[in-house]
Write a protein that holds these residues in place. Structure first.
Motif, PDB file in Angstrom:
ATOM      1  N   GLN A 247       0.804  -1.213   0.000  1.00 53.34           N
ATOM      2  CA  GLN A 247       0.000   0.000   0.000  1.00 53.34           C
ATOM      3  C   GLN A 247       0.846   1.275   0.000  1.00 53.34           C
ATOM      4  O   GLN A 247       0.302   2.374   0.079  1.00 53.34           O
ATOM      5  N   VAL A 248       2.169   1.134  -0.103  1.00 52.01           N
ATOM      6  CA  VAL A 248       3.079   2.280  -0.066  1.00 52.01           C
ATOM      7  C   VAL A 248       3.789   2.404  -1.405  1.00 52.01           C
ATOM      8  O   VAL A 248       4.408   1.447  -1.891  1.00 52.01           O
ATOM      9  N   MET A 287       5.663   9.449  14.332  1.00 52.33           N
ATOM     10  CA  MET A 287       6.093  10.838  14.195  1.00 52.33           C
ATOM     11  C   MET A 287       7.102  10.995  13.055  1.00 52.33           C
ATOM     12  O   MET A 287       7.068  11.972  12.300  1.00 52.33           O
ATOM     13  N   VAL A 288       8.016  10.034  12.919  1.00 48.29           N
ATOM     14  CA  VAL A 288       9.085  10.136  11.922  1.00 48.29           C
ATOM     15  C   VAL A 288       8.622   9.724  10.531  1.00 48.29           C
ATOM     16  O   VAL A 288       9.032  10.322   9.530  1.00 48.29           O
ATOM     17  N   LEU A 289       7.744   8.728  10.439  1.00 46.21           N
ATOM     18  CA  LEU A 289       7.371   8.173   9.142  1.00 46.21           C
ATOM     19  C   LEU A 289       6.044   8.685   8.603  1.00 46.21           C
ATOM     20  O   LEU A 289       5.802   8.603   7.394  1.00 46.21           O
ATOM     21  N   LEU A 300      -5.190   5.217  -1.138  1.00 45.86           N
ATOM     22  CA  LEU A 300      -5.835   6.507  -0.889  1.00 45.86           C
ATOM     23  C   LEU A 300      -7.326   6.438  -1.197  1.00 45.86           C
ATOM     24  O   LEU A 300      -8.151   7.010  -0.473  1.00 45.86           O
ATOM     25  N   ALA A 301      -7.672   5.742  -2.275  1.00 49.86           N
ATOM     26  CA  ALA A 301      -9.089   5.602  -2.636  1.00 49.86           C
ATOM     27  C   ALA A 301      -9.844   4.808  -1.585  1.00 49.86           C
ATOM     28  O   ALA A 301     -11.042   5.048  -1.343  1.00 49.86           O
ATOM     29  N   VAL A 306      -2.237   6.360   6.843  1.00 49.21           N
ATOM     30  CA  VAL A 306      -0.805   6.076   6.792  1.00 49.21           C
ATOM     31  C   VAL A 306      -0.263   5.675   8.158  1.00 49.21           C
ATOM     32  O   VAL A 306       0.660   4.849   8.267  1.00 49.21           O
ATOM     33  N   GLU A 307      -0.843   6.219   9.224  1.00 47.08           N
ATOM     34  CA  GLU A 307      -0.378   5.849  10.562  1.00 47.08           C
ATOM     35  C   GLU A 307      -0.695   4.390  10.871  1.00 47.08           C
ATOM     36  O   GLU A 307       0.090   3.711  11.545  1.00 47.08           O
TER      37      GLU A 307
END
Length: 320
Positions: A247-248, A287-289, A300-301, A306-307
């Motif tokens: 997913q990335v 926090m970093v990523l 996204l759809a 993302v967290e």
């Protein structure tokens, strides 16, 4: 895991200095201890902080409170669509008397620079910060000028779908060690804020609790926090997992992994340890990523967070 006792490589005043800064900022920012702690993590790791959320939840107030609690030079830049790169870095001005150009430093020349609503400026102006944030220097007319030490950019931005905003390019986001969101305060904290802050502005009574020399000494101590080769391999495995996740589309860069380790070292020091544990790496992961990973269009759809992806990668990557 509970904090370990302060170890010899950390000065006896390290923890108390952290608590003084935390208490000073908390006197202004109520009900959000995690945001304050993360801001201190980035400060002591000598990174840069991106504070993102809707208007009115205290983004700029957090940046101002952190800056005012330290006896350092502080400049604030209000980013607008008509802001020019020279308005940030400075400009060379010709003098008819001497027939020479004299450099006039811009507001970037300070220990802490508050870049307010950074994503309201266009990409050309945003790019003026790239060299400053990465190399701690400014080059104008082929002349390089070193910035002050310590140096930290605390930028605030509104959500990208807000009116009048420009998306930060990937190279700009990658220079921020961490991103935090303020969120709305809990009911009790909001009631306390209305009760205590309606008469006087608490920021006005905030005075420095830490001298610049003390801050620099703490930064140097954080650098001495040890990271084992095994833990370094764990961070690399996590970084590679972000690049291979279905997913990335854009995973963590090598620079992101280096800043991740630095943030983990700072987190460990704040909690009284002179060595990094896996728990420290996991504690600062979102926090970093969170602002670095770019999800695929399909993700996204599907409204994937993302967290949640970061947490999934953390839980699914064992330490070897």
């Amino acid at each position: 895991m509970s904090a370990q006792p302060t170890l010899p490589s950390l000065d006896a005043n390290f923890r108390s200095n952290c608590e003084r800064v935390f208490d000073a900022v908390q006197s202004v920012i109520t009900g959000n201890p995690e945001a304050i702690t993360n801001a201190m993590v980035v400060l002591l790791a000598q990174g840069h902080l991106l504070v993102e959320d809707v208007p009115g939840v205290g983004k700029t107030m957090l940046a101002k409170s952190l800056a005012r609690s330290l006896d350092c030079t502080v400049h604030r830049i209000q980013f607008t669509p008509d802001l020019l790169p020279s308005d940030v870095t400075g400009v060379s001005v010709y003098s008819p008397q001497t027939h020479e150009f004299t450099f006039h430093p811009g507001p970037i020349f300070a220990n802490i620079v508050i870049a307010d609503e950074i994503n309201r400026a266009n990409a050309k102006t945003q790019s003026a910060l790239l060299e400053c944030m990465e190399e701690q220097q400014v080059t104008v007319d082929s002349v390089t000028h070193r910035l002050q030490r310590p140096f930290m950019v605390v930028a605030t931005q509104n959500p990208i779908d807000s009116e009048g905003t420009f998306a930060l390019p990937e190279a700009q986001r990658d220079r921020f060690m961490g991103r935090i969101s303020m969120g709305y305060p809990q009911r009790e904290a909001e009631v306390s804020m209305l009760t205590t802050h309606h008469r006087d502005e608490p920021l006005e009574s905030l005075t420095p609790v830490l001298q610049q020399a003390e801050l620099q000494k703490m930064i140097e101590q954080v650098k001495l926090v040890t990271v084992t080769e095994r833990l370094g391999a764990y961070v690399v495995d996590l970084g590679r997992a972000t690049r291979e996740h279905p997913q990335v589309s854009l995973g963590a860069s090598p620079r992101a992994l280096l800043q991740w380790v630095r943030a983990a070292k700072s987190y460990a020091a704040i909690h009284g340890r002179d060595h990094v544990l896996p728990e420290d790496v996991r504690a600062v992961a979102v926090m970093v990523l969170g602002h670095r990973l770019i999800l695929t269009r399909r993700a996204l759809a599907d409204a994937v967070d993302v967290e949640d992806v970061v947490r999934e990668i953390i839980s699914g990557t064992p330490i070897s």
